[in-house]
Scaffold this motif. Structure first.
Motif, PDB file in Angstrom:
ATOM      1  N   VAL A   1       0.894  -1.192  -0.005  1.00 55.66           N
ATOM      2  CA  VAL A   1      -0.031   0.129  -0.162  1.00 55.66           C
ATOM      3  C   VAL A   1       0.773   1.220  -0.142  1.00 55.66           C
ATOM      4  CG1 VAL A   1      -0.009   0.115   2.506  1.00 55.66           C
ATOM      5  CG2 VAL A   1      -1.992   0.784   0.977  1.00 55.66           C
ATOM      6  N   SER A   2       0.442   2.305  -0.556  1.00 60.61           N
ATOM      7  CA  SER A   2       1.214   3.555  -0.659  1.00 60.61           C
ATOM      8  C   SER A   2       1.144   4.256   0.417  1.00 60.61           C
ATOM      9  CB  SER A   2       0.641   4.496  -1.649  1.00 60.61           C
ATOM     10  OG  SER A   2       0.999   5.690  -1.876  1.00 60.61           O
ATOM     11  N   ASP A   3       2.451   4.996   0.631  1.00 57.39           N
ATOM     12  CA  ASP A   3       2.376   5.929   1.951  1.00 57.39           C
ATOM     13  C   ASP A   3       1.963   7.463   1.463  1.00 57.39           C
ATOM     14  OD1 ASP A   3       4.592   6.282   0.648  1.00 57.39           O
ATOM     15  OD2 ASP A   3       6.037   6.266   2.604  1.00 57.39           O
ATOM     16  N   LYS A   4       1.525   7.460  -0.195  1.00 58.94           N
ATOM     17  CA  LYS A   4       1.358   8.855  -0.502  1.00 58.94           C
ATOM     18  C   LYS A   4       0.190   9.533  -0.216  1.00 58.94           C
ATOM     19  CE  LYS A   4       0.706   8.293  -4.890  1.00 58.94           C
ATOM     20  NZ  LYS A   4       0.780   8.102  -6.208  1.00 58.94           N
ATOM     21  N   GLY A   5      -0.964   8.697   0.329  1.00 65.93           N
ATOM     22  CA  GLY A   5      -2.025   9.296   0.762  1.00 65.93           C
ATOM     23  C   GLY A   5      -3.063   9.488  -0.397  1.00 65.93           C
ATOM     24  N   GLY A   6      -4.300  10.105   0.201  1.00 64.51           N
ATOM     25  CA  GLY A   6      -5.094  10.633  -0.786  1.00 64.51           C
ATOM     26  C   GLY A   6      -5.920   9.231  -1.234  1.00 64.51           C
ATOM     27  N   ARG A   7      -6.318   9.009  -2.660  1.00 69.65           N
ATOM     28  CA  ARG A   7      -6.956   7.958  -3.368  1.00 69.65           C
ATOM     29  C   ARG A   7      -6.004   6.872  -3.190  1.00 69.65           C
ATOM     30  NH1 ARG A   7      -9.278   7.940  -9.023  1.00 69.65           N
ATOM     31  NH2 ARG A   7      -7.238   7.061  -9.089  1.00 69.65           N
ATOM     32  N   ALA A   8      -4.667   7.106  -3.044  1.00 70.63           N
ATOM     33  CA  ALA A   8      -3.767   5.885  -3.059  1.00 70.63           C
ATOM     34  C   ALA A   8      -3.869   5.128  -1.590  1.00 70.63           C
ATOM     35  CB  ALA A   8      -2.456   6.216  -3.374  1.00 70.63           C
TER      36      ALA A   8
ATOM     37  N   LYS B   1       5.101   4.038   6.680  1.00 70.72           N
ATOM     38  CA  LYS B   1       6.190   3.241   6.150  1.00 70.72           C
ATOM     39  C   LYS B   1       6.530   2.026   7.208  1.00 70.72           C
ATOM     40  CE  LYS B   1       8.697   4.465   2.341  1.00 70.72           C
ATOM     41  NZ  LYS B   1       7.849   3.783   1.173  1.00 70.72           N
ATOM     42  N   THR B   2       6.726   2.551   8.462  1.00 72.53           N
ATOM     43  CA  THR B   2       7.274   1.582   9.479  1.00 72.53           C
ATOM     44  C   THR B   2       6.290   0.568   9.805  1.00 72.53           C
ATOM     45  OG1 THR B   2       6.412   3.099  11.083  1.00 72.53           O
ATOM     46  CG2 THR B   2       8.665   3.226  10.529  1.00 72.53           C
ATOM     47  N   ARG B   3       4.995   0.714   9.428  1.00 76.81           N
ATOM     48  CA  ARG B   3       3.754   0.016   9.667  1.00 76.81           C
ATOM     49  C   ARG B   3       3.172  -1.013   8.604  1.00 76.81           C
ATOM     50  NH1 ARG B   3       3.314  -1.249  14.622  1.00 76.81           N
ATOM     51  NH2 ARG B   3       1.074  -1.337  14.526  1.00 76.81           N
ATOM     52  N   GLN B   4       4.102  -0.911   7.465  1.00 76.80           N
ATOM     53  CA  GLN B   4       3.558  -1.770   6.350  1.00 76.80           C
ATOM     54  C   GLN B   4       3.649  -3.163   6.545  1.00 76.80           C
ATOM     55  OE1 GLN B   4       3.322  -0.460   2.803  1.00 76.80           O
ATOM     56  NE2 GLN B   4       3.229   1.451   3.624  1.00 76.80           N
TER      57      GLN B   4
ATOM     58  N   ALA C   1      -5.521  -0.741   7.192  1.00 81.09           N
ATOM     59  CA  ALA C   1      -4.725   0.254   7.315  1.00 81.09           C
ATOM     60  C   ALA C   1      -5.144   1.077   8.673  1.00 81.09           C
ATOM     61  CB  ALA C   1      -5.229   1.176   6.143  1.00 81.09           C
ATOM     62  N   ARG C   2      -6.399   0.863   9.028  1.00 84.95           N
ATOM     63  CA  ARG C   2      -6.739   1.718  10.189  1.00 84.95           C
ATOM     64  C   ARG C   2      -6.137   1.012  11.451  1.00 84.95           C
ATOM     65  NH1 ARG C   2     -12.343   0.831  10.555  1.00 84.95           N
ATOM     66  NH2 ARG C   2     -12.404   2.188   8.629  1.00 84.95           N
ATOM     67  N   ILE C   3      -5.985  -0.218  11.564  1.00 88.10           N
ATOM     68  CA  ILE C   3      -5.356  -0.961  12.576  1.00 88.10           C
ATOM     69  C   ILE C   3      -3.719  -0.655  12.763  1.00 88.10           C
ATOM     70  CG2 ILE C   3      -4.684  -3.285  13.481  1.00 88.10           C
ATOM     71  CD1 ILE C   3      -7.497  -4.272  12.921  1.00 88.10           C
ATOM     72  N   SER C   4      -3.316  -0.872  11.526  1.00 87.90           N
ATOM     73  CA  SER C   4      -1.845  -0.718  11.336  1.00 87.90           C
ATOM     74  C   SER C   4      -1.377   0.660  11.622  1.00 87.90           C
ATOM     75  CB  SER C   4      -1.116  -1.153   9.861  1.00 87.90           C
ATOM     76  OG  SER C   4      -1.857  -0.585   8.899  1.00 87.90           O
ATOM     77  N   ASN C   5      -2.241   1.855  11.371  1.00 89.59           N
ATOM     78  CA  ASN C   5      -1.741   3.020  11.528  1.00 89.59           C
ATOM     79  C   ASN C   5      -1.992   3.688  13.118  1.00 89.59           C
ATOM     80  OD1 ASN C   5      -0.884   3.874   8.843  1.00 89.59           O
ATOM     81  ND2 ASN C   5      -3.081   4.597   8.189  1.00 89.59           N
ATOM     82  N   ALA C   6      -2.807   3.000  13.480  1.00 91.32           N
ATOM     83  CA  ALA C   6      -3.378   3.333  14.961  1.00 91.32           C
ATOM     84  C   ALA C   6      -2.130   2.775  16.044  1.00 91.32           C
ATOM     85  CB  ALA C   6      -4.494   2.390  15.332  1.00 91.32           C
ATOM     86  N   GLY C   7      -1.285   1.735  15.426  1.00 91.08           N
ATOM     87  CA  GLY C   7      -0.034   1.496  16.286  1.00 91.08           C
ATOM     88  C   GLY C   7       1.280   2.154  16.107  1.00 91.08           C
ATOM     89  N   LEU C   8       1.325   3.182  15.224  1.00 90.98           N
ATOM     90  CA  LEU C   8       2.574   3.800  14.970  1.00 90.98           C
ATOM     91  C   LEU C   8       3.238   4.194  16.246  1.00 90.98           C
ATOM     92  CD1 LEU C   8       4.072   5.363  12.861  1.00 90.98           C
ATOM     93  CD2 LEU C   8       2.457   7.365  13.018  1.00 90.98           C
ATOM     94  N   PHE C   9       2.461   4.790  17.246  1.00 90.49           N
ATOM     95  CA  PHE C   9       3.136   4.953  18.765  1.00 90.49           C
ATOM     96  C   PHE C   9       3.146   3.946  19.643  1.00 90.49           C
ATOM     97  CE2 PHE C   9       2.611   8.905  16.360  1.00 90.49           C
ATOM     98  CZ  PHE C   9       3.956   9.351  16.175  1.00 90.49           C
ATOM     99  N   ARG C  10       3.838   3.845  20.463  1.00 86.70           N
ATOM    100  CA  ARG C  10       3.950   2.695  21.719  1.00 86.70           C
ATOM    101  C   ARG C  10       2.414   2.830  22.174  1.00 86.70           C
ATOM    102  NH1 ARG C  10       7.806  -0.192  23.916  1.00 86.70           N
ATOM    103  NH2 ARG C  10       7.359  -1.175  25.609  1.00 86.70           N
ATOM    104  N   PRO C  11       1.775   4.093  22.775  1.00 81.07           N
ATOM    105  CA  PRO C  11       0.769   4.104  23.593  1.00 81.07           C
ATOM    106  C   PRO C  11      -0.552   3.671  22.626  1.00 81.07           C
ATOM    107  CG  PRO C  11       1.503   6.150  23.531  1.00 81.07           C
ATOM    108  CD  PRO C  11       2.320   5.534  22.566  1.00 81.07           C
TER     109      PRO C  11
END
Length: 62
Positions: free
Chosen positions: A2-9, A14-17, A34-44
């Protein structure tokens, strides 16, 4: 990947790919993975998800 470009893509950090790809392999829809992987970007966020998962498993008797 999946892209890390955003928008329609779409967007996943990157670190959660790798997490995103693992969730997709399990058959999860793109948006939810995507929602789950982005939610875990930081430790909390990861800690919160881990606790939620533990509660779910406990409630289901696993």
């Amino acid at each position: 990947m999946v892209s890390d470009k955003g928008g329609r893509a779409g967007f996943v950090y990157k670190t959660r790919q790798s997490v995103y790809r693992a969730l997709r392999r399990k058959g999860m829809p793109k948006s939810r993975a995507a929602r789950i992987s982005n939610a875990g970007l930081f430790r909390p966020g990861r800690v919160r998800m881990a606790r939620k998962g533990a509660r779910t498993r406990q409630r289901r008797g696993r």
